[in-house]
Design an enzyme around this catalytic site. Structure first.
Site, PDB file in Angstrom:
ATOM      1  N   GLU A  82       0.881  -1.188   0.000  1.00  0.00           N
ATOM      2  CA  GLU A  82       0.000   0.000   0.000  1.00  0.00           C
ATOM      3  C   GLU A  82       0.906   1.222   0.000  1.00  0.00           C
ATOM      4  O   GLU A  82       1.520   1.540   1.022  1.00  0.00           O
ATOM      5  CB  GLU A  82      -0.875   0.007   1.258  1.00  0.00           C
ATOM      6  N   CYS A 131      -2.214   9.041   2.857  1.00  0.00           N
ATOM      7  CA  CYS A 131      -1.938   8.557   1.499  1.00  0.00           C
ATOM      8  C   CYS A 131      -3.089   8.886   0.558  1.00  0.00           C
ATOM      9  O   CYS A 131      -2.886   9.143  -0.615  1.00  0.00           O
ATOM     10  CB  CYS A 131      -1.682   7.061   1.518  1.00  0.00           C
TER      11      CYS A 131
HETATM   12  P1  NAD Z   1       8.659   4.772   4.442  1.00  0.00           P
HETATM   13  O1  NAD Z   1       8.540   3.947   3.217  1.00  0.00           O
HETATM   14  O2  NAD Z   1       9.831   5.650   4.600  1.00  0.00           O
HETATM   15  O3  NAD Z   1       8.654   3.837   5.742  1.00  0.00           O
HETATM   16  C1  NAD Z   1       7.617   2.915   5.999  1.00  0.00           C
HETATM   17  C2  NAD Z   1       8.120   1.819   6.916  1.00  0.00           C
HETATM   18  O4  NAD Z   1       9.093   1.034   6.220  1.00  0.00           O
HETATM   19  C3  NAD Z   1       8.813   2.307   8.196  1.00  0.00           C
HETATM   20  O5  NAD Z   1       8.390   1.511   9.270  1.00  0.00           O
HETATM   21  C4  NAD Z   1      10.294   2.080   7.885  1.00  0.00           C
HETATM   22  O6  NAD Z   1      11.085   1.875   9.023  1.00  0.00           O
HETATM   23  C5  NAD Z   1      10.224   0.808   7.068  1.00  0.00           C
HETATM   24  N1  NAD Z   1      11.396   0.555   6.202  1.00  0.00           N
HETATM   25  C6  NAD Z   1      12.355   1.417   5.784  1.00  0.00           C
HETATM   26  N2  NAD Z   1      13.245   0.785   4.980  1.00  0.00           N
HETATM   27  C7  NAD Z   1      12.839  -0.498   4.889  1.00  0.00           C
HETATM   28  C8  NAD Z   1      13.307  -1.648   4.186  1.00  0.00           C
HETATM   29  N3  NAD Z   1      14.380  -1.606   3.411  1.00  0.00           N
HETATM   30  N4  NAD Z   1      12.613  -2.797   4.294  1.00  0.00           N
HETATM   31  C9  NAD Z   1      11.499  -2.858   5.050  1.00  0.00           C
HETATM   32  N5  NAD Z   1      11.002  -1.826   5.748  1.00  0.00           N
HETATM   33  C10 NAD Z   1      11.653  -0.651   5.661  1.00  0.00           C
HETATM   34  O7  NAD Z   1       7.299   5.582   4.523  1.00  0.00           O
HETATM   35  P2  NAD Z   1       6.905   6.753   5.547  1.00  0.00           P
HETATM   36  O8  NAD Z   1       7.677   7.979   5.189  1.00  0.00           O
HETATM   37  O9  NAD Z   1       6.977   6.229   6.944  1.00  0.00           O
HETATM   38  O10 NAD Z   1       5.346   6.949   5.203  1.00  0.00           O
HETATM   39  C11 NAD Z   1       4.876   7.842   4.238  1.00  0.00           C
HETATM   40  C12 NAD Z   1       4.456   7.105   2.987  1.00  0.00           C
HETATM   41  O11 NAD Z   1       3.501   6.092   3.302  1.00  0.00           O
HETATM   42  C13 NAD Z   1       3.792   8.001   1.976  1.00  0.00           C
HETATM   43  O12 NAD Z   1       4.313   7.775   0.695  1.00  0.00           O
HETATM   44  C14 NAD Z   1       2.334   7.565   2.025  1.00  0.00           C
HETATM   45  O13 NAD Z   1       1.632   7.810   0.832  1.00  0.00           O
HETATM   46  C15 NAD Z   1       2.453   6.124   2.336  1.00  0.00           C
HETATM   47  N6  NAD Z   1       1.200   5.602   2.895  1.00  0.00           N
HETATM   48  C16 NAD Z   1       0.424   4.764   2.130  1.00  0.00           C
HETATM   49  C17 NAD Z   1      -0.787   4.284   2.633  1.00  0.00           C
HETATM   50  C18 NAD Z   1      -1.683   3.373   1.798  1.00  0.00           C
HETATM   51  O14 NAD Z   1      -2.549   2.726   2.379  1.00  0.00           O
HETATM   52  N7  NAD Z   1      -1.526   3.291   0.497  1.00  0.00           N
HETATM   53  C19 NAD Z   1      -1.189   4.649   3.916  1.00  0.00           C
HETATM   54  C20 NAD Z   1      -0.380   5.489   4.658  1.00  0.00           C
HETATM   55  C21 NAD Z   1       0.824   5.959   4.132  1.00  0.00           C
END
Ligand code: NAD
Length: 524
Positions: A250, A284
């Site tokens: 997502e 998002c």
């Molecule tokens: P991010 O991708 O930076 O981090 C998300 C999570 O992934 C964190 O817990 C982080 O520690 C972890 N992570 C980082 N590197 C990783 C790796 N290599 N492998 C596995 N996990 C790893 O996102 P963010 O900045 O925390 O959140 C914002 C983003 O989330 C925005 O782009 C937003 O659109 C998206 N979002 C999407 C939805 C949806 O349902 N489509 C909902 C909420 C947020």
């Protein structure tokens, strides 16, 4: 080692990161509000092994037994809601109104999936597909992945994992969660509550840490549900493909809002404001760009500017309701918003409200931008901030073309007096969900799927049974109703058995009598 909210570190510690911690700060004040463990891959693997060991008994409890524990957990949350929401507010700097909504997600998701879990997970009996299978009983069993990983971002520290964890637990899986390093405190406390306060089996774990801890989670689970940015989602998808485990992703969005000239403009303005600025725009599925049909443009922009001007900003005390728009979660996120707004202004856009960061705390005032176009990042890249860029369009066709001019395809909304027109336009929009005369509404209809198209993701959450079944493997079950000594097609092969098999295939499988009786075209 325990933090203020009691996050326990597990035994193993290697890779030179042993006993490392990281700071969690309140973005409204800059104060440190927690120092949870930065868990190593070895600690994650250790936690995963313990969750796996507890999973078979959890699966054996059945849906009703599992639902009982989820209800106890929900009761515990609601009995401690002020304290847990206090943690959410401290780690996010949200307004109290935005914070309060997070428990609603928990209540709705847990109640829907505990109520319907047994029905969704029930074995399915299938009719045999042809005469050769008539002697067989056919069923589909839904067996959970043993260990599901759920990785979440920082925008809804409680609400986000609550969208995925209850269905995964209802499926019978053990669940290893990884909250964002920006906001891990409230969720870690929820997991402590599960394990220490309500007597639930130890099938829910929380791995706190930075990106590498998330990568370590992907390395040990049997299925991964990831919510976050496109960049990290792609890395998770690649790793999942290497490990041959299913991944549901997502990701980000750039949701368009189309306002047609016949729309109720008062409602559309209020919808744009809530849909675009709720949670300081850090959703998002937020309204990220607005296209207004020319005849309604001036009135829409004028009303929008007046209403946005009335909003109050701050991270107000509990139950005070003195602010609508809270802080941005991180300095990096605030700088991204600044960059997009400054870039647009440099290319000729105008800010009718806001347009410049606040003096103190990580606050960016709600900003209405006009004279924007698709050469600007604020119309093409995800903003995830409190901006409302508005563009005038000639007609419906131009609105649809611009709405689809995006690498994202998460959600969209259409505002019109004609529901039929709204539906017709929705069918032409390249996005996983479309709401007519509402913003974000398609996200919380549990019978409907919520998922992104294009770069916004793969798979979906919710969608009725799908939310639970996506955490299950389908097992095909065949049982012989009648047990013969042998089967016609088993060894040894003989000419007489082959002739009989051939006759049966033709008799039962052909569509005309000539072929049923074994005649070939042209032969008399
Ligand atoms: P991010 O991708 O930076 O981090 C998300 C999570 O992934 C964190 O817990 C982080 O520690 C972890 N992570 C980082 N590197 C990783 C790796 N290599 N492998 C596995 N996990 C790893 O996102 P963010 O900045 O925390 O959140 C914002 C983003 O989330 C925005 O782009 C937003 O659109 C998206 N979002 C999407 C939805 C949806 O349902 N489509 C909902 C909420 C947020």
């Amino acid at each position: 080692m325990a933090t203020e909210v009691g996050i326990e570190r597990s035994g193993a510690a290697v890779n030179g990161r042993a006993n490392a911690e990281f700071e969690v700060r309140n973005p409204a004040t800059g104060a440190v509000v927690g120092t949870p463990p930065d868990m190593t891959p070895a600690e994650v693997a250790d936690l995963a092994a313990r969750l796996r060991a507890a999973q078979p008994a959890w699966e054996a409890l059945g849906p009703a037994g599992r639902a009982r524990h989820l209800h106890n957990w929900l009761n515990w949350l609601m009995d401690n809601d002020q304290r847990i929401l206090g943690l959410v507010q401290q780690e996010t700097g949200k307004s109290w109104g935005d914070t309060k909504i997070e428990t609603m997600v928990a209540v709705e998701v847990i109640n829907y999936y505990t109520k319907n879990g047994a029905k969704f997970l029930a074995d399915q009996t299938r009719r045999p597909h042809g005469p050769a299978s008539l002697t067989k009983e056919l069923k589909v069993f839904h067996r959970p992945h043993q260990l599901v990983g759920i990785i979440t971002p920082w925008n809804y520290p409680l609400g986000m994992p609550m969208m995925d964890v209850p269905p995964a637990l209802m499926a019978g899986a053990a669940v290893l969660t990884k909250p964002s390093e920006v906001t891990p405190l409230a969720w870690a406390e929820m997991v402590r509550g599960w394990n220490e306060e309500i007597g639930a089996p130890p099938v829910l774990g929380c791995a706190t840490g930075l990106g590498p801890t998330g990568a370590a989670v992907v390395d040990v689970v049997d299925m991964i549900q990831f919510t976050g940015s496109v960049r990290t989602g792609r890395a998770v998808g690649i790793r999942a493909a290497e490990r041959l485990i299913p991944a549901s992703l997502e990701l980000g969005g750039k949701d368009p809002m189309i306002v047609l000239a016949d729309a109720d403009l008062d409602r559309a303005v209020k919808g744009a404001i809530w849909g675009g600025l709720f949670n300081a725009g850090q959703s998002c599925i937020a309204v990220e760009r607005i296209y207004v049909e020319a005849p309604a443009y001036d009135a829409f922009v004028s009303k929008l500017t007046t209403e946005v001007g009335k909003l109050r900003q701050g991270s107000d005390p509990q139950e005070a309701f003195e602010a609508e728009i809270g802080a941005m979660a991180t300095e990096a996120q605030l700088e991204l918003v600044e960059r997009q707004v400054d870039g647009a202004l440099a290319k000729g856009a105008k800010a009718l409200t806001g347009g410049k960061r606040a003096d103190k705390g990580l606050f960016y005032p709600p900003t209405v931008l006009v004279d924007v176009d698709h050469s600007m990042e604020c119309m093409m890249e995800e903003t995830f901030g409190p901006t409302l860029p508005v563009m005038k369009v000639a007609d419906e066709e131009e609105a649809i073309r611009l709405a689809n001019d995006s690498p994202y395809g998460l959600g969209a909304s259409v505002w019109t007096a004609s529901r039929a027109r709204g539906e017709r336009i929705a069918r032409r929009i390249e996005a996983g969900g479309v709401s007519v005369n509402n913003a974000l509404a398609h996200v919380f209809q549990f019978p409907l799927p919520m998922g992104g198209w294009k770069e916004s993701g793969i798979g979906a959450r919710f969608g009725g049974p799908n939310a639970i079944l996506k955490y299950c493997r389908k097992q095909a079950f065949v049982s012989e109703r009648v047990s013969l000594k042998t089967e016609l097609h088993w060894y040894p092969y003989t000419a007489s058995k082959a002739r009989l098999t051939d006759r049966m295939i033709r008799l039962l499988g052909m569509h005309d009598w000539k072929r049923r009786l074994g005649k070939r075209p042209g032969a008399e």
